[in-house]
Design a protein around this motif. Sequence first.
Motif, PDB file in Angstrom:
ATOM      1  N   ARG A  77       0.816  -1.214   0.000  1.00 50.33           N
ATOM      2  CA  ARG A  77       0.000   0.000   0.000  1.00 50.33           C
ATOM      3  C   ARG A  77       0.853   1.269   0.000  1.00 50.33           C
ATOM      4  O   ARG A  77       0.340   2.360  -0.273  1.00 50.33           O
ATOM      5  CB  ARG A  77      -0.945  -0.007   1.206  1.00 50.33           C
ATOM      6  N   GLU A  78       2.137   1.126   0.287  1.00 50.46           N
ATOM      7  CA  GLU A  78       3.046   2.274   0.245  1.00 50.46           C
ATOM      8  C   GLU A  78       3.436   2.635  -1.186  1.00 50.46           C
ATOM      9  O   GLU A  78       4.100   3.652  -1.417  1.00 50.46           O
ATOM     10  CB  GLU A  78       4.310   1.974   1.058  1.00 50.46           C
ATOM     11  N   GLY A  79       3.074   1.804  -2.161  1.00 47.81           N
ATOM     12  CA  GLY A  79       3.429   2.074  -3.553  1.00 47.81           C
ATOM     13  C   GLY A  79       4.893   1.877  -3.855  1.00 47.81           C
ATOM     14  O   GLY A  79       5.410   2.408  -4.848  1.00 47.81           O
ATOM     15  N   ALA A  80       5.580   1.102  -3.023  1.00 40.11           N
ATOM     16  CA  ALA A  80       7.022   0.890  -3.166  1.00 40.11           C
ATOM     17  C   ALA A  80       7.325  -0.567  -3.454  1.00 40.11           C
ATOM     18  O   ALA A  80       6.455  -1.441  -3.373  1.00 40.11           O
ATOM     19  CB  ALA A  80       7.735   1.320  -1.877  1.00 40.11           C
ATOM     20  N   PHE A  81       8.591  -0.838  -3.822  1.00 37.57           N
ATOM     21  CA  PHE A  81       9.062  -2.215  -3.891  1.00 37.57           C
ATOM     22  C   PHE A  81       9.174  -2.766  -2.469  1.00 37.57           C
ATOM     23  O   PHE A  81       9.399  -2.009  -1.522  1.00 37.57           O
ATOM     24  CB  PHE A  81      10.437  -2.273  -4.556  1.00 37.57           C
ATOM     25  N   VAL A  82       9.019  -4.074  -2.327  1.00 42.93           N
ATOM     26  CA  VAL A  82       9.206  -4.714  -1.026  1.00 42.93           C
ATOM     27  C   VAL A  82      10.280  -5.790  -1.183  1.00 42.93           C
ATOM     28  O   VAL A  82      10.150  -6.685  -2.024  1.00 42.93           O
ATOM     29  CB  VAL A  82       7.904  -5.345  -0.497  1.00 42.93           C
ATOM     30  N   LEU A  83      11.337  -5.671  -0.411  1.00 42.25           N
ATOM     31  CA  LEU A  83      12.414  -6.661  -0.411  1.00 42.25           C
ATOM     32  C   LEU A  83      12.184  -7.622   0.757  1.00 42.25           C
ATOM     33  O   LEU A  83      12.258  -7.230   1.915  1.00 42.25           O
ATOM     34  CB  LEU A  83      13.773  -5.983  -0.270  1.00 42.25           C
ATOM     35  N   VAL A  84      11.861  -8.864   0.424  1.00 42.64           N
ATOM     36  CA  VAL A  84      11.613  -9.884   1.439  1.00 42.64           C
ATOM     37  C   VAL A  84      12.856 -10.756   1.548  1.00 42.64           C
ATOM     38  O   VAL A  84      13.252 -11.406   0.579  1.00 42.64           O
ATOM     39  CB  VAL A  84      10.388 -10.746   1.080  1.00 42.64           C
ATOM     40  N   ALA A  85      13.472 -10.770   2.719  1.00 41.02           N
ATOM     41  CA  ALA A  85      14.723 -11.494   2.918  1.00 41.02           C
ATOM     42  C   ALA A  85      14.613 -12.422   4.122  1.00 41.02           C
ATOM     43  O   ALA A  85      13.736 -12.253   4.971  1.00 41.02           O
ATOM     44  CB  ALA A  85      15.875 -10.509   3.123  1.00 41.02           C
ATOM     45  N   VAL A  93      12.380   1.270  -1.703  1.00 36.57           N
ATOM     46  CA  VAL A  93      12.318  -0.139  -1.318  1.00 36.57           C
ATOM     47  C   VAL A  93      12.031  -0.244   0.178  1.00 36.57           C
ATOM     48  O   VAL A  93      12.708   0.379   1.000  1.00 36.57           O
ATOM     49  CB  VAL A  93      13.630  -0.882  -1.644  1.00 36.57           C
ATOM     50  N   ILE A  94      11.018  -1.023   0.522  1.00 35.78           N
ATOM     51  CA  ILE A  94      10.709  -1.347   1.912  1.00 35.78           C
ATOM     52  C   ILE A  94      11.329  -2.707   2.220  1.00 35.78           C
ATOM     53  O   ILE A  94      11.109  -3.673   1.486  1.00 35.78           O
ATOM     54  CB  ILE A  94       9.184  -1.403   2.149  1.00 35.78           C
ATOM     55  N   ARG A  95      12.091  -2.790   3.292  1.00 34.28           N
ATOM     56  CA  ARG A  95      12.726  -4.052   3.663  1.00 34.28           C
ATOM     57  C   ARG A  95      11.827  -4.811   4.645  1.00 34.28           C
ATOM     58  O   ARG A  95      11.284  -4.226   5.582  1.00 34.28           O
ATOM     59  CB  ARG A  95      14.104  -3.810   4.276  1.00 34.28           C
ATOM     60  N   ALA A  96      11.690  -6.110   4.393  1.00 33.37           N
ATOM     61  CA  ALA A  96      10.860  -6.959   5.246  1.00 33.37           C
ATOM     62  C   ALA A  96      11.512  -8.333   5.346  1.00 33.37           C
ATOM     63  O   ALA A  96      12.439  -8.659   4.593  1.00 33.37           O
ATOM     64  CB  ALA A  96       9.445  -7.072   4.667  1.00 33.37           C
ATOM     65  N   SER A  97      11.020  -9.130   6.266  1.00 33.40           N
ATOM     66  CA  SER A  97      11.558 -10.481   6.441  1.00 33.40           C
ATOM     67  C   SER A  97      10.421 -11.466   6.601  1.00 33.40           C
ATOM     68  O   SER A  97       9.298 -11.106   6.996  1.00 33.40           O
ATOM     69  CB  SER A  97      12.497 -10.544   7.657  1.00 33.40           C
TER      70      SER A  97
END
Length: 473
Positions: A420-428, A444-448
């Motif tokens: 919903r932020e309109g950004a890429f999401v990096l799932v690591a 880029v939003i970082r997530a795990s």
Amino acid sequence: MNGTPGTEIDVIVVGAGPTGLLLAGDLAAAGLEVALVERRPHETSNLVRAFAVHARTLELLDARDLADELVKRGTALTRLNLFSKLSLDLSRLRSRFPFVLITPQYEVEQLLERRAVAAGVRFLYDTELRGLRQDADSVTAEVTGPDGAPEELRARYLVGADGVRSAVRRTLGVPFPGESVISSIMLADVRLTEEPEGALMASGTSDAFAFVVPFGDGWYRVGAWSRHRLVPDSEPVDFDEVRTLTRTALGTDLGMHDPRWLSRFHSDERQVPEYRKGRVFLAGDAAHVHSPAGGQGMNTGLQDAANLSWKLAAVLRGEAPEPEALLDSYHDERHPVGAMVLRSSGALIRMAMVHTPAMLAARALGTGLLNRIRPASAKAMGMVSGTGIAYAAGRGAHRLTGRRVPDLALAEGRLYELLREGAFVLVAPRGGAAPDVPTAPGRVIRASWANPTRRETLLVRPDGYIAWAGSGS
């Protein structure tokens, strides 16, 4: 809502249907100046056109915080029954929305318009496009407003989302090759005294076919067609004829009564050869139109908009290392999808129109096999629902690149909430070293992963497809 924006417009969107509203809302939410030109006055139409919202579209609406509200307004169908023999169990879809939602198109438009207004889109209703010209830096739209006076709007880019009779496409001189596939389909919104067998009924004989779909509020959409009465769209619809054809095709008219709306239409199969011409793009029915079978029209247009919006935003904000290649990828990714929808919806409508004993027997055999062969059934559901759509990846890319991502459980919450932020999401992986991933054209939003044993790394695009993937920590 009307306003006259100045010349510093980033994008002009022509057409305030679902495709144009989603696109304009996305661009404005990204901080861009957007003008939306619509030839109709600002009013909610009572005409119910599209009525099916598929799983993939609901996922995209979820990424805009609109899906849950829409689901409350509609009726969820977990099974589609076609041609008496074929039954698709949508509850097996790997999605937060394992169903097709039946709701009038205007419900979708109301939510998208509300979002676009809140994001700051400048609406120009009762304004008609008369001409276009473009140069190396901009596009100029020649329009006439409510008073009939000519005006010019200048922007960096323009998107034509103005339907099958697109003024943008016509003004550009872009061909729209194809043919009429079926004519004289009658539609009626009615009440019923008998409940249909199953949530959706659709079947036919050698001479007729019909379908019945619930809206969830006591009204039903009925469609009926006769091989022996093909008349112009302007011919008035006789309600008794709708009932007779429905009895012929389905064995019952379900006691239909009190029609609130009657119409007749024909269906074409057409697609433009290019979705981009310079600084002008085409999306939705302006780029492709096909039979209503499968209810994929509005859904395909909304997915066009979701694909294009983040790419335009990245280019306009100066975040794309190769802006022309990124903009060209809109055509490269969405044109094959439009062609696929033409084929699949065309196959469904042609199956409904078969009439010889041999063809009817072949249809029965084919639908029976689809029921029994699970991979084939899953592929059919993926095509209709949109969850099976994937984009081509470059040579040497990870096998997941280009695939659509279902909602994922992350330590930070659901994936589609982060989108919903309109950004890429990096799932690591959790606790691993920072992965070496390609530079994304945007924030880029970082997530795990919520699951600590997951070791894949995914770079998810704003439209929910995988831009890059890697294995291991």
